[in-house]
Design a protein around this motif. Structure first.
Motif, PDB file in Angstrom:
ATOM      1  N   HIS A 162       0.814  -1.348  -0.083  1.00 21.66           N
ATOM      2  CA  HIS A 162      -0.205   0.041  -0.056  1.00 21.66           C
ATOM      3  C   HIS A 162       1.089   1.211  -0.228  1.00 21.66           C
ATOM      4  O   HIS A 162       1.671   1.416   0.768  1.00 21.66           O
ATOM      5  CB  HIS A 162      -0.598   0.000   1.141  1.00 21.66           C
ATOM      6  N   ALA A 163       0.719   2.073  -0.853  1.00 19.91           N
ATOM      7  CA  ALA A 163       1.450   3.446  -0.873  1.00 19.91           C
ATOM      8  C   ALA A 163       1.046   4.260   0.267  1.00 19.91           C
ATOM      9  O   ALA A 163      -0.029   4.322   0.739  1.00 19.91           O
ATOM     10  CB  ALA A 163       0.830   4.179  -2.269  1.00 19.91           C
ATOM     11  N   THR A 164       2.124   5.018   0.413  1.00 19.54           N
ATOM     12  CA  THR A 164       1.819   5.698   1.827  1.00 19.54           C
ATOM     13  C   THR A 164       2.753   7.438   1.451  1.00 19.54           C
ATOM     14  O   THR A 164       3.493   7.456   0.704  1.00 19.54           O
ATOM     15  CB  THR A 164       2.776   5.306   2.867  1.00 19.54           C
ATOM     16  N   PRO A 165       2.103   8.207   2.122  1.00 15.37           N
ATOM     17  CA  PRO A 165       2.644   9.710   2.082  1.00 15.37           C
ATOM     18  C   PRO A 165       3.531   9.949   3.490  1.00 15.37           C
ATOM     19  O   PRO A 165       4.244  10.781   3.280  1.00 15.37           O
ATOM     20  CB  PRO A 165       1.387  10.364   2.380  1.00 15.37           C
ATOM     21  N   ASP A 166       4.018   8.897   4.088  1.00 18.20           N
ATOM     22  CA  ASP A 166       4.865   8.988   5.473  1.00 18.20           C
ATOM     23  C   ASP A 166       6.147   9.659   4.677  1.00 18.20           C
ATOM     24  O   ASP A 166       6.831  10.365   5.723  1.00 18.20           O
ATOM     25  CB  ASP A 166       5.190   7.678   5.851  1.00 18.20           C
ATOM     26  N   MET A 184       3.439  12.946  -2.733  1.00 18.14           N
ATOM     27  CA  MET A 184       2.250  12.150  -2.609  1.00 18.14           C
ATOM     28  C   MET A 184       0.903  12.897  -2.936  1.00 18.14           C
ATOM     29  O   MET A 184      -0.087  12.537  -3.707  1.00 18.14           O
ATOM     30  CB  MET A 184       2.044  11.238  -1.477  1.00 18.14           C
ATOM     31  N   ARG A 185       1.085  14.207  -2.526  1.00 17.54           N
ATOM     32  CA  ARG A 185      -0.275  15.157  -2.706  1.00 17.54           C
ATOM     33  C   ARG A 185      -0.392  15.418  -4.339  1.00 17.54           C
ATOM     34  O   ARG A 185      -1.632  15.372  -4.636  1.00 17.54           O
ATOM     35  CB  ARG A 185      -0.026  16.226  -1.816  1.00 17.54           C
ATOM     36  N   ILE A 222       0.708  13.601  -6.789  1.00 14.98           N
ATOM     37  CA  ILE A 222       0.307  12.027  -7.235  1.00 14.98           C
ATOM     38  C   ILE A 222      -1.316  12.073  -7.277  1.00 14.98           C
ATOM     39  O   ILE A 222      -2.104  11.556  -8.185  1.00 14.98           O
ATOM     40  CB  ILE A 222       1.044  11.076  -7.011  1.00 14.98           C
ATOM     41  N   ILE A 223      -1.993  12.274  -5.903  1.00 19.62           N
ATOM     42  CA  ILE A 223      -3.231  11.992  -6.017  1.00 19.62           C
ATOM     43  C   ILE A 223      -4.048  13.148  -6.908  1.00 19.62           C
ATOM     44  O   ILE A 223      -4.854  12.756  -7.334  1.00 19.62           O
ATOM     45  CB  ILE A 223      -3.542  12.389  -4.356  1.00 19.62           C
ATOM     46  N   LYS A 224      -3.510  14.195  -7.023  1.00 18.93           N
ATOM     47  CA  LYS A 224      -3.841  15.293  -7.920  1.00 18.93           C
ATOM     48  C   LYS A 224      -4.188  14.862  -9.440  1.00 18.93           C
ATOM     49  O   LYS A 224      -5.058  14.865 -10.336  1.00 18.93           O
ATOM     50  CB  LYS A 224      -3.416  16.521  -7.794  1.00 18.93           C
ATOM     51  N   ILE A 225      -3.013  14.320  -9.913  1.00 27.03           N
ATOM     52  CA  ILE A 225      -2.882  13.909 -11.289  1.00 27.03           C
ATOM     53  C   ILE A 225      -3.580  12.748 -11.421  1.00 27.03           C
ATOM     54  O   ILE A 225      -4.319  12.596 -12.495  1.00 27.03           O
ATOM     55  CB  ILE A 225      -1.246  13.172 -11.574  1.00 27.03           C
ATOM     56  N   TYR A 226      -3.819  11.832 -10.535  1.00 26.75           N
ATOM     57  CA  TYR A 226      -4.662  10.577 -10.826  1.00 26.75           C
ATOM     58  C   TYR A 226      -6.182  10.989 -10.583  1.00 26.75           C
ATOM     59  O   TYR A 226      -6.933  10.566 -11.507  1.00 26.75           O
ATOM     60  CB  TYR A 226      -4.439   9.277  -9.846  1.00 26.75           C
ATOM     61  N   GLY A 227      -6.406  11.981  -9.943  1.00 23.08           N
ATOM     62  CA  GLY A 227      -7.831  12.467  -9.825  1.00 23.08           C
ATOM     63  C   GLY A 227      -8.201  13.342 -11.028  1.00 23.08           C
ATOM     64  O   GLY A 227      -9.141  13.022 -11.546  1.00 23.08           O
ATOM     65  N   ASP A 228      -7.366  13.888 -11.641  1.00 25.41           N
ATOM     66  CA  ASP A 228      -7.603  14.827 -12.950  1.00 25.41           C
ATOM     67  C   ASP A 228      -7.966  13.611 -13.958  1.00 25.41           C
ATOM     68  O   ASP A 228      -8.640  14.094 -15.100  1.00 25.41           O
ATOM     69  CB  ASP A 228      -6.559  15.562 -13.192  1.00 25.41           C
ATOM     70  N   ALA A 229      -7.237  12.441 -14.001  1.00 21.64           N
ATOM     71  CA  ALA A 229      -7.464  11.387 -14.822  1.00 21.64           C
ATOM     72  C   ALA A 229      -8.772  10.552 -14.294  1.00 21.64           C
ATOM     73  O   ALA A 229      -9.112   9.627 -15.082  1.00 21.64           O
ATOM     74  CB  ALA A 229      -6.203  10.444 -14.922  1.00 21.64           C
ATOM     75  N   GLY A 230      -9.419  10.858 -13.587  1.00 21.23           N
ATOM     76  CA  GLY A 230     -10.656  10.059 -12.984  1.00 21.23           C
ATOM     77  C   GLY A 230     -10.581   8.989 -12.095  1.00 21.23           C
ATOM     78  O   GLY A 230     -11.338   8.316 -11.902  1.00 21.23           O
ATOM     79  N   THR A 231      -9.270   9.152 -11.525  1.00 19.56           N
ATOM     80  CA  THR A 231      -9.121   7.873 -10.446  1.00 19.56           C
ATOM     81  C   THR A 231      -8.744   8.295  -9.268  1.00 19.56           C
ATOM     82  O   THR A 231      -7.973   9.323  -8.901  1.00 19.56           O
ATOM     83  CB  THR A 231      -8.122   6.799 -11.032  1.00 19.56           C
ATOM     84  N   LEU A 264      -7.534   8.290  -5.451  1.00 24.24           N
ATOM     85  CA  LEU A 264      -6.524   7.766  -4.291  1.00 24.24           C
ATOM     86  C   LEU A 264      -6.475   8.088  -2.768  1.00 24.24           C
ATOM     87  O   LEU A 264      -7.183   9.310  -2.555  1.00 24.24           O
ATOM     88  CB  LEU A 264      -5.132   8.008  -5.038  1.00 24.24           C
ATOM     89  N   GLN A 265      -6.343   7.287  -1.965  1.00 25.91           N
ATOM     90  CA  GLN A 265      -6.173   7.526  -0.742  1.00 25.91           C
ATOM     91  C   GLN A 265      -4.813   6.870  -0.184  1.00 25.91           C
ATOM     92  O   GLN A 265      -4.890   5.466  -0.042  1.00 25.91           O
ATOM     93  CB  GLN A 265      -7.295   7.378   0.027  1.00 25.91           C
ATOM     94  N   PHE A 266      -3.780   7.339  -0.001  1.00 25.28           N
ATOM     95  CA  PHE A 266      -2.480   6.995   0.437  1.00 25.28           C
ATOM     96  C   PHE A 266      -2.627   7.060   1.990  1.00 25.28           C
ATOM     97  O   PHE A 266      -3.353   7.792   2.499  1.00 25.28           O
ATOM     98  CB  PHE A 266      -1.390   7.639   0.129  1.00 25.28           C
ATOM     99  N   ARG A 267      -2.093   6.145   2.684  1.00 26.60           N
ATOM    100  CA  ARG A 267      -2.414   5.787   4.106  1.00 26.60           C
ATOM    101  C   ARG A 267      -1.054   5.735   4.815  1.00 26.60           C
ATOM    102  O   ARG A 267       0.162   5.167   4.493  1.00 26.60           O
ATOM    103  CB  ARG A 267      -3.095   4.542   4.434  1.00 26.60           C
ATOM    104  N   SER A 268      -1.038   6.286   6.134  1.00 24.08           N
ATOM    105  CA  SER A 268       0.004   6.130   7.292  1.00 24.08           C
ATOM    106  C   SER A 268       0.341   4.631   7.584  1.00 24.08           C
ATOM    107  O   SER A 268      -0.477   3.703   7.259  1.00 24.08           O
ATOM    108  CB  SER A 268      -0.221   6.758   8.409  1.00 24.08           C
TER     109      SER A 268
END
Length: 272
Positions: free
Chosen positions: A194-198, A204-205, A207-216, A218-222
């Motif tokens: 599991h990917a993490t922002p730690d 990581m923030r 990357i979340i935006k890039i995937y979100g803009d592509a329609g996917t 994400l929630q990275f976890r600690s």
């Protein structure tokens, strides 16, 4: 055009997470939109290629270790586009009688599923078109029940999957994993990465935006949040770690990638 000629829209003009991952792994089942999104990810996180590959190698090693320890049934959810060696290649290479069920919700994985169904004569492989957000649908799928005996131990693989399940304030991801775990008997295992922002929260923030803009989404976890996926099960040594540090094949493999480059946790646990 007959109804059989227009089965599914693969949306090749939009980036898709499984095809982006295929690109990072050096595969050929990706298109311009996927490569553009992948390029954006590499722009903010140059280690994405390394992270994807050590994550894939973790799956290989975990499968090999579990097959060698006696596991003969494998359930791989979120399979992704076939990239040899696939999980059944590893499992059946160690135990030719291993049975493997793959599941994914991506139509393009279904289009390539034939590559996942060529196993040993002694073993079996099957494919279920399903979504991890409906775990009961996976567990009751005829293809799964025809292939796996859920009264005997099953090795569940959730490789780089659960960060594609946002909680939306309802702890959805952990609830899904607990549903899957509850359906499996004593002696079953969970291998999860599991990917993490730690280690690189800024990247990581982005990357979340890039995937979100592509329609996917994400929630990275600690680390603590990833550790919760294993609640009630016994983590195998060395516990929750970085993917390349879980049973490396050579000592130097455990140190050739930094924490920030890995940006991921991985572990394997057994049900008491």
């Amino acid at each position: 055009m007959s109804e059989h000629d227009s089965v599914v829209d693969l949306q090749l003009d939009r980036a898709h997470s499984s095809r982006i991952y295929d690109y990072f792994l050096g595969g050929k089942t990706n298109f311009l939109a996927d490569r553009m999104a992948a390029g954006s990810v590499l722009g903010v996180f140059p280690a994405a290629l390394v992270a994807a590959r050590i994550n894939r190698e973790f799956m290989h090693r975990a499968t090999r270790v579990l097959a060698a320890s006696g596991l003969r049934q494998f359930l791989d959810i979120g399979t992704g586009i076939p990239t040899p060696p696939n999980l059944h290649d590893i499992a059946q290479g160690t135990a030719p009688d291993a049975r493997v069920v793959y599941t994914d919700n991506d139509p393009i994985v279904l289009a390539h599923a034939a590559a996942l169904l060529i196993g040993t004569a002694e073993g079996r492989t099957a494919y279920v078109q399903a979504d991890v957000n409906d775990p009961e649908g996976i567990l009751t799928a005829p293809q799964l029940l025809d292939t796996l005996d859920l009264t005997r131990p099953v090795a569940l693989s959730l490789n780089a999957l659960m960060h594609f399940v946002p909680d939306d304030g309802a702890d959805r991801a952990h609830t899904i994993v607990e549903t899957l775990k509850a359906a499996l008997p004593s002696g079953s295992t969970l291998a999860l990465s599991h990917a993490t922002p730690d280690f690189s929260p800024g990247a990581m923030r982005k990357i979340i935006k890039i995937y979100g803009d592509a329609g996917t989404r994400l929630q990275f976890r600690s680390r603590a949040e990833v550790l919760r996926f294993f609640d009630g099960w016994e983590l195998l040594e060395p516990g929750l770690t970085l993917p390349h540090q879980w049973h490396p094949e050579r000592p130097e493999d455990a140190t050739h990638v930094t924490d920030a480059e890995a940006a991921c946790y991985a572990g394997v646990a057994r049900k008491p």
